[in-house]
Write a protein that holds these residues in place. Structure first.
Motif, PDB file in Angstrom:
ATOM      1  N   MET A 181       8.356  -0.155   4.034  1.00 47.04           N
ATOM      2  CA  MET A 181       8.627  -1.170   4.718  1.00 47.04           C
ATOM      3  C   MET A 181       8.551  -2.581   4.348  1.00 47.04           C
ATOM      4  SD  MET A 181       8.911  -1.593   8.075  1.00 47.04           S
ATOM      5  CE  MET A 181       8.303   0.157   8.956  1.00 47.04           C
TER       6      MET A 181
ATOM      7  N   ASP B 163       2.434   0.760   2.770  1.00 44.79           N
ATOM      8  CA  ASP B 163       3.552   1.301   3.185  1.00 44.79           C
ATOM      9  C   ASP B 163       4.787   0.373   2.378  1.00 44.79           C
ATOM     10  OD1 ASP B 163       6.034   2.298   3.802  1.00 44.79           O
ATOM     11  OD2 ASP B 163       5.405   2.275   5.832  1.00 44.79           O
TER      12      ASP B 163
ATOM     13  N   GLU C 257      -7.776  -1.295   6.267  1.00 42.36           N
ATOM     14  CA  GLU C 257      -6.708  -0.489   6.772  1.00 42.36           C
ATOM     15  C   GLU C 257      -7.467   0.110   8.127  1.00 42.36           C
ATOM     16  OE1 GLU C 257      -3.174   1.333   4.577  1.00 42.36           O
ATOM     17  OE2 GLU C 257      -5.032   2.046   4.092  1.00 42.36           O
TER      18      GLU C 257
ATOM     19  N   THR D  54      -1.636  -0.319   8.508  1.00 48.42           N
ATOM     20  CA  THR D  54      -1.232   0.099   7.450  1.00 48.42           C
ATOM     21  C   THR D  54      -0.973  -0.925   6.283  1.00 48.42           C
ATOM     22  OG1 THR D  54      -0.020   1.959   8.637  1.00 48.42           O
ATOM     23  CG2 THR D  54       0.632   1.746   6.182  1.00 48.42           C
TER      24      THR D  54
ATOM     25  N   SER E  25       0.710  -6.172   5.694  1.00 47.10           N
ATOM     26  CA  SER E  25       0.058  -5.324   6.895  1.00 47.10           C
ATOM     27  C   SER E  25       1.366  -5.095   7.696  1.00 47.10           C
ATOM     28  CB  SER E  25      -0.839  -6.274   7.431  1.00 47.10           C
ATOM     29  OG  SER E  25      -1.203  -5.663   8.852  1.00 47.10           O
ATOM     30  N   SER E  26       1.108  -3.740   8.261  1.00 54.17           N
ATOM     31  CA  SER E  26       1.956  -3.206   9.167  1.00 54.17           C
ATOM     32  C   SER E  26       2.441  -4.214  10.390  1.00 54.17           C
ATOM     33  CB  SER E  26       1.837  -1.754   9.762  1.00 54.17           C
ATOM     34  OG  SER E  26       0.615  -1.736  10.203  1.00 54.17           O
ATOM     35  N   ARG E  27       1.424  -5.229  10.772  1.00 52.99           N
ATOM     36  CA  ARG E  27       1.498  -6.012  11.940  1.00 52.99           C
ATOM     37  C   ARG E  27       0.766  -7.369  11.588  1.00 52.99           C
ATOM     38  NH1 ARG E  27      -3.381  -6.568  14.066  1.00 52.99           N
ATOM     39  NH2 ARG E  27      -4.920  -4.627  14.114  1.00 52.99           N
TER      40      ARG E  27
END
Length: 171
Positions: free
Chosen positions: A105, A102, A93, A99, A24-26
Motif C-alpha cells: 500500500m 503493508d 496495530e 495495519t 498506518s492503513s488510515r
C-alpha cells in the motif's frame, strides 16, 4: 500540506541515525494520536540495547506515519532492541485496529491529502493521470535521518516508481 518535516526531527541526532517508517492503513483520530504519543514515550523510556538506553525518537507525522529513529552514533541498536520496536508497532496495530506492515500500500499526496493506493493499481492511476511524475510520494524505505529529511517525500519521477512504471518527467 506542509511538507517541511525538519522542524519535527531532532537536530541533535546524527545524520546516519537509523530510521523506520510505519504507515498506518488510515489516519489516526486526535484522541488516538494522544494515546499513541503516550505509548511511544513509554517505549522510548525503556528502549535499551544490551542494557544501555537507546538514544531514540518516535513521532506520528501527518497523522498516519509512525517514525522511529535511533542515533547509533550514541549506541548501536541490536536485533533484540529492533524486535522490541516491532512489538510496539504490533501493539499499535492491535490497539487501534490498523495495519502498519503493508508494504504493498503506497502513499501519495493528491489534492493536498494523503491517499493510499495498492501497488497493483498504480498502472491504472498513472494511465488516468491520478498520479503524474510530479505527484508527491512517501518513500517509506528511507533508512537514515538524512534520507528521511531529503528523500522521504519526493516527486514520483524521483522515486523507484518512475522506472518501474515508465513515468517520464513533466515538461
Amino acid at each position: 500540506m506542509n511538507t517541511n518535516i525538519a522542524e519535527f526531527i531532532p537536530e541533535d541526532f546524527d545524520a546516519s541515525s537509523r530510521v523506520w517508517i510505519y504507515q498506518s492503513s488510515r489516519l489516526f483520530s486526535m484522541g488516538e494520536a494522544f494515546e499513541l504519543e503516550s505509548m511511544m514515550n513509554k517505549f522510548l523510556q525503556s528502549w535499551n540495547t544490551h542494557g544501555t538506553p537507546v538514544k531514540g525518537y518516535a513521532n506520528l507525522l501527518y497523522g498516519q506515519f509512525v517514525i522511529l529513529m535511533a542515533d547509533e552514533s550514541a549506541t548501536y541498536v541490536s536485533g533484540c532492541s529492533t524486535d522490541s520496536s516491532v512489538r510496539l508497532i504490533k501493539e499499535i496495530e492491535e490497539k487501534f485496529n490498523v495495519t502498519m506492515f503493508d508494504r504493498q500500500m503506497l502513499a501519495f499526496v493528491i489534492k493536498d491529502k494523503i491517499q493510499l493506493l495498492p501497488l497493483q493499481q498504480i498502472p491504472y492511476a498513472v494511465q488516468n493521470n491520478f498520479i503524474t511524475p510530479g505527484t508527491l510520494y512517501f518513500n517509506n524505505l528511507v533508512a537514515t535521518k538524512a534520507d528521511l529529511l531529503s528523500k522521504w517525500l519526493v516527486p514520483v519521477k524521483d522515486s523507484w516508481l518512475a522506472k518501474k512504471f515508465k513515468l517520464e518527467a513533466e515538461v
